[in-house]
Design a protein around this motif. Structure first.
Motif, PDB file in Angstrom:
ATOM      1  N   UNK A  21      15.758  91.806  73.868  1.00  0.00           N
ATOM      2  CA  UNK A  21      15.433  91.081  72.667  1.00  0.00           C
ATOM      3  C   UNK A  21      16.276  89.899  72.817  1.00  0.00           C
ATOM      4  N   UNK A  22      15.767  89.131  71.815  1.00  0.00           N
ATOM      5  CA  UNK A  22      16.660  87.820  71.590  1.00  0.00           C
ATOM      6  C   UNK A  22      18.081  88.102  71.081  1.00  0.00           C
ATOM      7  N   UNK A  23      18.260  89.054  70.094  1.00  0.00           N
ATOM      8  CA  UNK A  23      19.543  89.449  69.846  1.00  0.00           C
ATOM      9  C   UNK A  23      20.369  90.082  70.797  1.00  0.00           C
ATOM     10  N   UNK A  24      19.553  90.920  71.592  1.00  0.00           N
ATOM     11  CA  UNK A  24      20.517  91.413  72.524  1.00  0.00           C
ATOM     12  C   UNK A  24      20.634  90.543  73.679  1.00  0.00           C
ATOM     13  N   UNK A  25      19.991  89.730  74.006  1.00  0.00           N
ATOM     14  CA  UNK A  25      20.607  88.683  74.918  1.00  0.00           C
ATOM     15  C   UNK A  25      21.680  87.724  74.279  1.00  0.00           C
ATOM     16  N   UNK A  26      21.723  87.474  73.019  1.00  0.00           N
ATOM     17  CA  UNK A  26      22.673  86.801  72.646  1.00  0.00           C
ATOM     18  C   UNK A  26      24.190  87.647  72.503  1.00  0.00           C
ATOM     19  N   UNK A  27      23.937  89.015  72.298  1.00  0.00           N
ATOM     20  CA  UNK A  27      24.869  89.919  72.416  1.00  0.00           C
ATOM     21  C   UNK A  27      25.511  90.067  73.773  1.00  0.00           C
ATOM     22  N   UNK A  28      24.466  90.391  74.790  1.00  0.00           N
ATOM     23  CA  UNK A  28      24.795  90.557  76.258  1.00  0.00           C
ATOM     24  C   UNK A  28      25.749  89.467  76.612  1.00  0.00           C
ATOM     25  N   UNK A  29      25.546  88.021  76.415  1.00  0.00           N
ATOM     26  CA  UNK A  29      25.925  86.941  76.933  1.00  0.00           C
ATOM     27  C   UNK A  29      27.342  87.038  76.257  1.00  0.00           C
ATOM     28  N   UNK A  30      27.367  87.259  74.916  1.00  0.00           N
ATOM     29  CA  UNK A  30      28.794  87.122  74.477  1.00  0.00           C
ATOM     30  C   UNK A  30      29.757  88.235  75.150  1.00  0.00           C
ATOM     31  N   UNK A  31      29.212  89.640  75.293  1.00  0.00           N
ATOM     32  CA  UNK A  31      30.031  90.515  76.051  1.00  0.00           C
ATOM     33  C   UNK A  31      30.605  89.976  77.138  1.00  0.00           C
ATOM     34  N   UNK A  32      29.522  89.502  78.214  1.00  0.00           N
ATOM     35  CA  UNK A  32      30.005  88.989  79.509  1.00  0.00           C
ATOM     36  C   UNK A  32      31.147  87.898  79.469  1.00  0.00           C
ATOM     37  N   UNK A  33      30.957  87.037  78.633  1.00  0.00           N
ATOM     38  CA  UNK A  33      31.819  85.854  78.312  1.00  0.00           C
ATOM     39  C   UNK A  33      33.246  86.147  77.762  1.00  0.00           C
ATOM     40  N   UNK A  34      33.248  87.234  77.021  1.00  0.00           N
ATOM     41  CA  UNK A  34      34.352  87.551  76.286  1.00  0.00           C
ATOM     42  C   UNK A  34      35.010  89.067  76.687  1.00  0.00           C
ATOM     43  N   UNK A  35      34.466  89.540  77.937  1.00  0.00           N
ATOM     44  CA  UNK A  35      34.785  91.040  78.199  1.00  0.00           C
ATOM     45  C   UNK A  35      36.082  91.366  77.852  1.00  0.00           C
ATOM     46  N   UNK A  36      37.070  90.539  78.529  1.00  0.00           N
ATOM     47  CA  UNK A  36      38.439  91.133  78.581  1.00  0.00           C
ATOM     48  C   UNK A  36      39.306  91.075  77.289  1.00  0.00           C
ATOM     49  N   UNK A  37      38.552  90.622  76.115  1.00  0.00           N
ATOM     50  CA  UNK A  37      39.188  90.424  74.907  1.00  0.00           C
ATOM     51  C   UNK A  37      38.329  91.689  73.852  1.00  0.00           C
ATOM     52  N   UNK A  38      37.249  91.798  74.256  1.00  0.00           N
ATOM     53  CA  UNK A  38      36.438  92.964  73.444  1.00  0.00           C
ATOM     54  C   UNK A  38      37.264  93.926  72.928  1.00  0.00           C
ATOM     55  N   UNK A  39      38.155  94.488  73.460  1.00  0.00           N
ATOM     56  CA  UNK A  39      38.880  95.861  73.158  1.00  0.00           C
ATOM     57  C   UNK A  39      39.533  95.594  71.650  1.00  0.00           C
ATOM     58  N   UNK A  40      39.981  94.050  71.488  1.00  0.00           N
ATOM     59  CA  UNK A  40      40.727  93.878  70.169  1.00  0.00           C
ATOM     60  C   UNK A  40      39.813  93.570  69.101  1.00  0.00           C
ATOM     61  N   UNK A  41      38.452  93.614  69.258  1.00  0.00           N
ATOM     62  CA  UNK A  41      37.353  93.311  68.300  1.00  0.00           C
ATOM     63  C   UNK A  41      37.080  94.660  67.537  1.00  0.00           C
TER      64      UNK A  41
END
Length: 294
Positions: A21-41
């Motif tokens: 979905x549009x929201x899932x695509x936005x979330x997916x892109x963010x996860x891929x581009x910021x994967x190494x810092x996600x554990x701090x979110x």
């Protein structure tokens, strides 16, 4: 559900969910581009960054096979632990066990490694972001705050000291919690924080970046690892190469970055700077001449 989630595994799981979905695509892109810092979110941090609801995040993670954000974050942390930098004490033990006695060979190897860091820095550097940062720092309507813990303090001192040749409102922040609040009086959304932090992360610096973010001030973080807790609160992040196969990670690129930024700030400032006034003050106080004390 994967207990140990790296980027490659995440992409494999996400591939099975397409089309997004549009929201899932936005979330997916963010996860891929910021994967190494996600554990701090936290989930609230992620929702605010991506501009979608916590419920949407939860539904997406359920589709991936995770019972909730806590399970997803735990899998990320397991991957983070697996890729943690080696502590100096462990690196020292390993180095001692396999140490060369040929000083010339070791010195040349080290210098070659540093040269490779410079090449990598030059290749990876985002010139658009750097130009933007130089203009922000050169803007004299802003106050520039600088902080750096432990070995990163040398970078903070070097930057803040030389920046005062180009502009006056530069504040090197203390890490003493008794002094820090007084130094932060009057921070506004026009101000700028430059935070240097290599290798290990300081909770006081984390609180400082969070405070500036809450004031909608600009935050730039200069570090040597994508996986860090400051990125949540930063507008621009520079991850500088530092591995020279030594006990300590090199700060060489950190100083190169500082001096490159200062060079660009001076260019942006034109002739409007503090050089003459500082020289007069040095002469008045005899700062650098022993002749004044005779």
């Amino acid at each position: 559900m994967k207990d140990h989630l790296d980027l490659s595994t995440y992409k494999q799981l996400a591939e099975k969910l397409q089309p997004f979905t549009e929201s899932e695509l936005i979330l997916h892109s963010f996860i891929v581009n910021h994967f190494e810092e996600l554990s701090y979110y936290g989930i609230i941090d992620l929702a605010q960054k991506v501009q979608i609801s916590k419920a949407t995040i939860g539904r997406y993670l359920n589709k991936l096979g995770y019972t909730g954000y806590a399970a997803f974050k735990n899998a990320l942390k397991r991957d983070l632990i697996a890729h943690t930098m080696i502590a100096p004490i462990d690196a020292n033990k390993a180095k001692t066990a396999n140490q060369s006695t040929d000083t010339k060979t070791e010195a040349q190897r080290y210098i070659s490694n540093v040269s490779q860091l410079i090449e990598q820095f030059n290749y990876d550097l985002n010139m658009v972001d750097l130009e933007k940062l130089a203009k922000i720092v050169a803007d004299k309507s802003r106050t520039i705050y600088v902080v750096g813990p432990a070995s990163s303090h040398a970078l903070a001192i070097h930057f803040s000291t030389l920046l005062k040749y180009s502009r006056s409102d530069v504040i090197l922040l203390p890490l003493d919690k008794g002094e820090l609040p007084k130094a932060l009086l009057g921070v506004s959304d026009k101000d700028v924080l430059i935070a240097f932090s290599y290798y290990r992360f300081n909770p006081v610096v984390l609180s400082i970046t969070k405070y500036f973010n809450s004031k909608n001030a600009h935050v730039t973080v200069v570090t040597n690892t994508h996986s860090n807790p400051y990125s949540i609160y930063s507008d621009i992040q520079y991850v500088l190469p530092s591995d020279v196969d030594s006990i300590f990670h090199s700060r060489t690129i950190g100083f190169l970055f500082v001096e490159l930024l200062l060079f660009l700030v001076q260019n942006a400032s034109k002739d409007d700077d503090n050089f003459e006034e500082l020289e007069e003050l040095f002469k008045f106080f005899g700062t650098f001449s022993s002749l004044e004390f005779k």
